[in-house]
Write an enzyme that holds these catalytic residues in place. Structure first.
Site, PDB file in Angstrom:
ATOM      1  N   GLU A  78      35.530  41.122  43.015  1.00  0.00           N
ATOM      2  CA  GLU A  78      34.300  41.871  42.706  1.00  0.00           C
ATOM      3  C   GLU A  78      34.667  42.827  41.587  1.00  0.00           C
ATOM      4  O   GLU A  78      35.408  43.783  41.815  1.00  0.00           O
ATOM      5  CB  GLU A  78      33.824  42.663  43.932  1.00  0.00           C
ATOM      6  CG  GLU A  78      33.590  41.837  45.188  1.00  0.00           C
ATOM      7  CD  GLU A  78      32.300  41.037  45.134  1.00  0.00           C
ATOM      8  OE1 GLU A  78      31.523  41.210  44.182  1.00  0.00           O
ATOM      9  OE2 GLU A  78      32.091  40.215  46.036  1.00  0.00           O
ATOM     10  N   CYS A 114      29.342  49.917  41.242  1.00  0.00           N
ATOM     11  CA  CYS A 114      29.374  48.613  40.587  1.00  0.00           C
ATOM     12  C   CYS A 114      27.957  48.082  40.396  1.00  0.00           C
ATOM     13  O   CYS A 114      27.704  47.265  39.526  1.00  0.00           O
ATOM     14  CB  CYS A 114      30.185  47.645  41.426  1.00  0.00           C
ATOM     15  SG  CYS A 114      29.687  47.638  43.143  1.00  0.00           S
TER      16      CYS A 114
HETATM   17  P1  NAP Z   1      41.305  49.277  39.396  1.00  0.00           P
HETATM   18  O1  NAP Z   1      42.054  50.234  38.576  1.00  0.00           O
HETATM   19  O2  NAP Z   1      41.286  47.862  38.994  1.00  0.00           O
HETATM   20  O3  NAP Z   1      41.907  49.440  40.871  1.00  0.00           O
HETATM   21  C1  NAP Z   1      41.353  48.739  41.949  1.00  0.00           C
HETATM   22  C2  NAP Z   1      42.387  48.568  43.026  1.00  0.00           C
HETATM   23  O4  NAP Z   1      43.431  47.698  42.577  1.00  0.00           O
HETATM   24  C3  NAP Z   1      43.073  49.856  43.443  1.00  0.00           C
HETATM   25  O5  NAP Z   1      43.250  49.848  44.827  1.00  0.00           O
HETATM   26  C4  NAP Z   1      44.401  49.777  42.719  1.00  0.00           C
HETATM   27  O6  NAP Z   1      45.411  50.528  43.332  1.00  0.00           O
HETATM   28  C5  NAP Z   1      44.690  48.302  42.834  1.00  0.00           C
HETATM   29  N1  NAP Z   1      45.660  47.803  41.876  1.00  0.00           N
HETATM   30  C6  NAP Z   1      46.055  48.352  40.713  1.00  0.00           C
HETATM   31  N2  NAP Z   1      46.964  47.544  40.103  1.00  0.00           N
HETATM   32  C7  NAP Z   1      47.125  46.469  40.904  1.00  0.00           C
HETATM   33  C8  NAP Z   1      47.916  45.296  40.824  1.00  0.00           C
HETATM   34  N3  NAP Z   1      48.714  45.045  39.781  1.00  0.00           N
HETATM   35  N4  NAP Z   1      47.842  44.394  41.818  1.00  0.00           N
HETATM   36  C9  NAP Z   1      47.025  44.605  42.873  1.00  0.00           C
HETATM   37  N5  NAP Z   1      46.252  45.710  42.999  1.00  0.00           N
HETATM   38  C10 NAP Z   1      46.299  46.630  42.030  1.00  0.00           C
HETATM   39  O7  NAP Z   1      39.783  49.696  39.545  1.00  0.00           O
HETATM   40  P2  NAP Z   1      39.180  51.127  39.892  1.00  0.00           P
HETATM   41  O8  NAP Z   1      39.373  52.004  38.721  1.00  0.00           O
HETATM   42  O9  NAP Z   1      39.635  51.594  41.223  1.00  0.00           O
HETATM   43  O10 NAP Z   1      37.641  50.774  40.054  1.00  0.00           O
HETATM   44  C11 NAP Z   1      36.735  50.765  38.972  1.00  0.00           C
HETATM   45  C12 NAP Z   1      36.273  49.377  38.668  1.00  0.00           C
HETATM   46  O11 NAP Z   1      35.903  48.721  39.870  1.00  0.00           O
HETATM   47  C13 NAP Z   1      35.042  49.351  37.813  1.00  0.00           C
HETATM   48  O12 NAP Z   1      35.277  48.491  36.736  1.00  0.00           O
HETATM   49  C14 NAP Z   1      33.951  48.788  38.696  1.00  0.00           C
HETATM   50  O13 NAP Z   1      33.022  47.995  38.037  1.00  0.00           O
HETATM   51  C15 NAP Z   1      34.700  47.996  39.666  1.00  0.00           C
HETATM   52  N6  NAP Z   1      33.982  47.931  40.927  1.00  0.00           N
HETATM   53  C16 NAP Z   1      33.401  46.748  41.271  1.00  0.00           C
HETATM   54  C17 NAP Z   1      32.712  46.652  42.451  1.00  0.00           C
HETATM   55  C18 NAP Z   1      32.082  45.353  42.870  1.00  0.00           C
HETATM   56  O14 NAP Z   1      31.745  45.226  44.035  1.00  0.00           O
HETATM   57  N7  NAP Z   1      31.919  44.402  41.982  1.00  0.00           N
HETATM   58  C19 NAP Z   1      32.609  47.752  43.298  1.00  0.00           C
HETATM   59  C20 NAP Z   1      33.214  48.942  42.915  1.00  0.00           C
HETATM   60  C21 NAP Z   1      33.897  49.018  41.715  1.00  0.00           C
HETATM   61  P3  NAP Z   1      45.814  52.001  42.800  1.00  0.00           P
HETATM   62  O15 NAP Z   1      44.599  52.848  42.962  1.00  0.00           O
HETATM   63  O16 NAP Z   1      46.911  52.377  43.705  1.00  0.00           O
HETATM   64  O17 NAP Z   1      46.222  51.840  41.371  1.00  0.00           O
END
Ligand code: NAP
Length: 532
Positions: A256, A295
């Protein structure tokens, strides 16, 4: 200051080494807690699979549903304290906090109700037996069973409660143990909920584990029966999809990711109608709720050129009201809080600068530094920003507003000529979205729009004058409806009632004699077909 640790293999882990991160209140920048990194993730994954999996599979759907209901009750008992924590640690207003926490208990309750319908069978019967050849008694029937693996849930920072619990509810009902990894920056709330879940041993051992802090080497230890459900940025999603162990074992992955959701004002929409007022209300909610860090937030507002001036004026007025009451969300009367982290603020400001390459700001100042009840420059605040592009730029699929998701209170007005062809071209340029909304009373236009737009969306909300009074804003994700979207949105699917269980279950065709299938598997509930 407190240090948060992980709950793995049935115990809170001892704190070792330097903290991996420090969590702060994003309005005041006051430190709140440290987070320690976890170790022994291979063992934790095995514990979930080997201890949690069998324990959950011994329970029927109905019994697992009772666990979900008990979890909902337990979380609800702590609701007030959780709301306070969400305000302090996530920059939420109280309304934002309710959206997250009540949304979480809502999913648990909805899946508990579904469990009652699924009853006491060990599997889901997907269809009736089908004869393979007309003259033969050999038939095939599809059933779904819980996978014998671990559900690894990796969540984004914006919904620490709903993100974690929404995924947990579906996996547990399916009969699959969970290892949940919240985003580090807002994990204080998820950690507290994990404490509530684990107090009193509500769930069978191994059914739930929490990984606080970085992901570490967890993905190196995935196996062929595991499922990864990820919510976050497209960049991280791509890393997970391409991870060597994930590829080697063909691990099922649900992504997602980013989404450039649209609101489409129909060509028949009239200023002064209840439907127009609803469209304005929804756009304001979807830009400013959770400070636009949803999102499902509306990023592109597609408006007939004839309605552009009125829409601009009404939205600007309403957004200015929110801007005037943006500040520390713990203060009464504040309508919008800060972004969650300093990095989010920097990213959002940079995103606005990129949108300005093809659009102009009509409301809001991305550089504003003074906000209610706080010293100037304190906190990660961005006031609502509305931009506007020309009709020509709106139709350019390479324009930045079709590619950049500014994760904050930011949207762009995009005028169109009133034809579905133009509106659809603009919407499609987002390359796949979670949700979009149509406001129209023209049934022919609406029917044509469904056919044209739905393949590009996970959910399409259609609003008309008759239903305007009771309409929900489109960013509300109800557990009964699909959540996910094609293309840029990650091509995932979560929730959607019984559809959501499919992510955690293996669908298998059972092939055998008609009477054998009828005796052992039976028919779907509600059907009366019998074996001959
Ligand atoms: P993110 O930086 O991609 O992080 C998401 C999750 O992935 C965090 O728990 C992060 O952990 C983890 N992570 C980071 N590096 C990783 C790796 N190499 N392998 C596995 N996991 C890893 O995203 P975010 O900044 O938290 O969220 C913002 C984004 O989420 C926006 O682009 C938004 O559109 C999207 N979003 C989408 C939805 C949907 O349902 N489509 C809902 C909400 C948000 P750490 O925090 O420990 O780095």
């Amino acid at each position: 200051m407190r240090t948060l640790s992980s709950y793995l293999q049935g115990a809170w882990q001892p704190i070792a080494g330097e903290p991996a991160a420090t969590l702060v209140n994003p309005a005041t920048e006051q430190p709140l807690a440290h987070v320690s990194a976890a170790a022994h993730l291979r063992e934790a994954a095995a514990y979930g699979r080997d201890v949690g999996g069998p324990a959950l599979r011994r329970l029927s759907f109905r019994e697992r549903g009772a666990l979900l209901q008990a979890l909902a009750k337990r979380i609800f008992e702590h609701r007030e304290a959780l709301l306070d924590l969400a305000v302090e640690s996530g920059g939420n207003t109280r309304g934002d906090a309710k959206f997250d926490i009540d949304g979480a208990t809502g999913v648990l309750t909805a899946y508990a109700v579904l469990a009652e319908q699924l009853g006491d069978r060990p599997w889901i019967i997907e269809d009736d037996p089908e004869a393979l050849v007309r003259t033969s008694k050999i038939r095939a029937q599809h059933i779904s069973l819980p996978r014998h693996g671990l559900a690894i849930h990796i969540n984004a920072f914006n919904f620490p409660a709903w993100g974690m619990i929404g995924k947990l509810a579906v996996a547990l009902l399916a009969g699959v143990p969970v290892l949940s990894k919240p985003a580090t920056s807002t994990c204080l709330l998820a950690h507290r909920i994990a404490e509530i879940i684990t107090e009193g041993d509500l769930l069978p051992p191994g059914a739930f584990q929490l990984l606080a802090g970085p992901i570490g080497d967890l993905l190196d230890h995935v196996g062929p029966q595991d499922v990864i459900a990820f919510t976050g940025s497209a960049a991280t999603g791509a890393k997970i999809r391409g991870h060597a162990a994930v590829l080697a074992h063909n691990v099922r992955v649900n992504i997602e990711a980013d989404s450039l959701n649209a609101a489409l004002f129909g060509p028949d929409l009239e200023v002064g109608s209840q439907l127009f007022d609803l469209a304005i209300r929804d756009c304001v909610i979807e830009m400013t709720q959770k400070t636009g860090q949803k999102c499902t937030a509306t990023r592109r507002i597609i408006v007939p050129a004839a309605l552009l001036a009125d829409t601009r004026e009404r939205l600007s007025e309403r957004l200015a009201e929110v801007a005037a009451r943006t500040g520390d969300p713990s203060v009464k009367g504040v309508r919008m809080g800060p972004l969650s982290t300093a990095q989010q603020l920097a990213d959002a400001r940079e995103g606005v600068a990129r949108l300005r390459q093809r659009a102009t700001i009509v409301t809001g100042d991305p550089e504003r530094r003074a906000f209610a009840d706080l010293p100037e420059g304190t906190g990660y605040f961005l006031e609502p920003i509305l931009l506007e592009a020309s009709a020509e730029a709106a139709l350019d699929p390479s324009a930045p507003f079709h590619a950049i998701e500014v994760f904050g209170p930011v949207a762009t007005l995009l005028p169109y000529d009133g034809t579905l062809a133009a509106a659809a071209a603009i919407l499609r340029a987002g390359q796949g979205s979670l949700v979009s909304t149509l406001y129209s009373d023209d049934r022919a236009f609406t029917a044509a729009a469904i056919a044209e737009l739905a393949p590009h969306l996970g959910r399409l909300v259609i609003n008309d004058e008759k239903n305007a009074a009771g309409a929900f804003s489109p960013g509300c994700v109800f557990p009964q409806a699909n959540h996910g979207g094609p293309g840029r949105a990650g091509c995932g699917a979560e929730l959607g009632g019984a559809h959501g269980l499919g992510l955690y279950m293996q669908k298998t065709a059972i092939q055998g004699g008609a009477s054998q299938l009828a005796r052992i598997i039976g028919n779907r509930p509600g059907t009366t077909q019998s074996a001959s």
